[in-house]
Design an enzyme around this catalytic site. Structure first.
Site, PDB file in Angstrom:
ATOM      1  CB  SER A   9      23.620  16.976  26.054  1.00  0.00           C
ATOM      2  OG  SER A   9      24.459  16.509  25.012  1.00  0.00           O
ATOM      3  CG  HIS A  32      21.639  20.329  23.536  1.00  0.00           C
ATOM      4  ND1 HIS A  32      21.326  21.641  23.271  1.00  0.00           N
ATOM      5  CD2 HIS A  32      22.942  20.169  23.189  1.00  0.00           C
ATOM      6  CE1 HIS A  32      22.393  22.258  22.785  1.00  0.00           C
ATOM      7  NE2 HIS A  32      23.383  21.386  22.726  1.00  0.00           N
ATOM      8  CG  ASP A  34      25.805  18.752  21.500  1.00  0.00           C
ATOM      9  OD1 ASP A  34      25.559  19.958  21.302  1.00  0.00           O
ATOM     10  OD2 ASP A  34      25.883  18.251  22.636  1.00  0.00           O
ATOM     11  CG  MET A  36      29.797  17.506  17.538  1.00  0.00           C
ATOM     12  SD  MET A  36      30.912  16.895  18.824  1.00  0.00           S
ATOM     13  CE  MET A  36      29.924  17.210  20.295  1.00  0.00           C
ATOM     14  CG  HIS A  65      24.776  23.047  19.602  1.00  0.00           C
ATOM     15  ND1 HIS A  65      25.573  22.842  20.716  1.00  0.00           N
ATOM     16  CD2 HIS A  65      25.401  24.016  18.883  1.00  0.00           C
ATOM     17  CE1 HIS A  65      26.624  23.647  20.654  1.00  0.00           C
ATOM     18  NE2 HIS A  65      26.538  24.360  19.554  1.00  0.00           N
ATOM     19  CG  MET A  67      28.663  22.084  17.901  1.00  0.00           C
ATOM     20  SD  MET A  67      29.620  21.421  19.277  1.00  0.00           S
ATOM     21  CE  MET A  67      28.308  20.747  20.268  1.00  0.00           C
ATOM     22  CG  MET A 136      29.712  26.657  22.962  1.00  0.00           C
ATOM     23  SD  MET A 136      28.606  25.244  23.279  1.00  0.00           S
ATOM     24  CE  MET A 136      29.777  24.005  23.871  1.00  0.00           C
ATOM     25  CG  ASP A 172      26.335  22.695  25.738  1.00  0.00           C
ATOM     26  OD1 ASP A 172      26.733  21.831  26.540  1.00  0.00           O
ATOM     27  OD2 ASP A 172      26.117  22.448  24.537  1.00  0.00           O
TER      28      ASP A 172
END
Length: 217
Positions: A9, A32, A34, A36, A65, A67, A136, A172
């Site tokens: 990540s 990875h 993320d 957001m 990913h 979110m 998660m 994760d």
């Protein structure tokens, strides 16, 4: 058997020296990312410009990913980077099968993420549309959190649901070399780690050790 993979990540990276940081984790199987939005999760991370920068300096496969709320609006924007996976959250999608098909139609592998409190039952209706399930193991939104112990049982139950299917089981949140063996034994085969890797003295060596440590007996 699906081989164990480490998805590093970059949320834990030093973005002021991104290219150098990515070299430090070049042993990763995946990067990875993320994304957001500050609405679905209580934090804002990064978006297209950072992913563009990452893809320009690293040849590693991307693991995106999302979110975010209403991810279907942005699938095409992220798909242009040709990631291996685009993962959406079960809790953020109303018409789940439609969104998974949207990803698949763009030639990208599909991932479905579930928050710690979300039951596994809904998975059964979309298994044919999935390439990866992300459990998660912390409440999403921030890096560096501690692993929630109750998630071990959830990993075991999910592994039974996925048995016999070529679907990766990713975990994760609070993942490190200290718990990867036990989580592999529970059924996980794809491990997202950020803080533990970037804080290691030799991140690439740490990644290799995470990948090779024997499962707990």
């Amino acid at each position: 058997m699906i081989k164990r993979r480490i998805s590093t990540s970059i949320l834990a990276a030093d973005f002021s020296k991104l290219e150098q940081e990515l070299r430090r984790v070049s042993a990763s199987d995946l990067l990875h990312l993320d994304v957001m939005d500050g609405i679905f999760v209580p934090n804002i991370s990064f978006g297209i410009p950072v992913i563009e920068a990452v893809s320009s300096v690293s040849q590693l496969p991307l693991d995106i990913h999302l979110m975010i709320r209403e991810p279907s609006r942005f699938i095409g924007d992220f798909a242009r980077f040709k990631p291996e996976f685009i993962t959406v959250h079960y809790e953020s999608v109303t018409h789940l099968q439609r969104v998974l098909r949207q990803i698949k139609d763009l030639g990208i592998k599909t991932g479905l993420a579930l928050n710690p409190h979300t039951p596994l039952e809904g998975l059964r209706y979309v298994l044919d549309d999935l390439d990866l399930v992300l459990l998660m193991t912390v409440n999403p939104g921030y890096g560096g959190q501690k692993f929630i112990p109750a998630m071990v049982q959830k990993i075991k139950e999910c592994s039974r649901i996925l048995e016999g299917r070529p679907i990766e089981l990713q975990v994760d949140g609070g993942i490190s070399i200290d718990n990867v063996a036990a989580l592999a034994q529970a059924g996980a085969n794809n491990f997202v780690a950020g803080s533990a890797i970037f804080q290691a003295a030799e991140p690439n060596l740490y990644i290799e050790e995470m990948r090779s440590v024997k499962s707990a007996s």
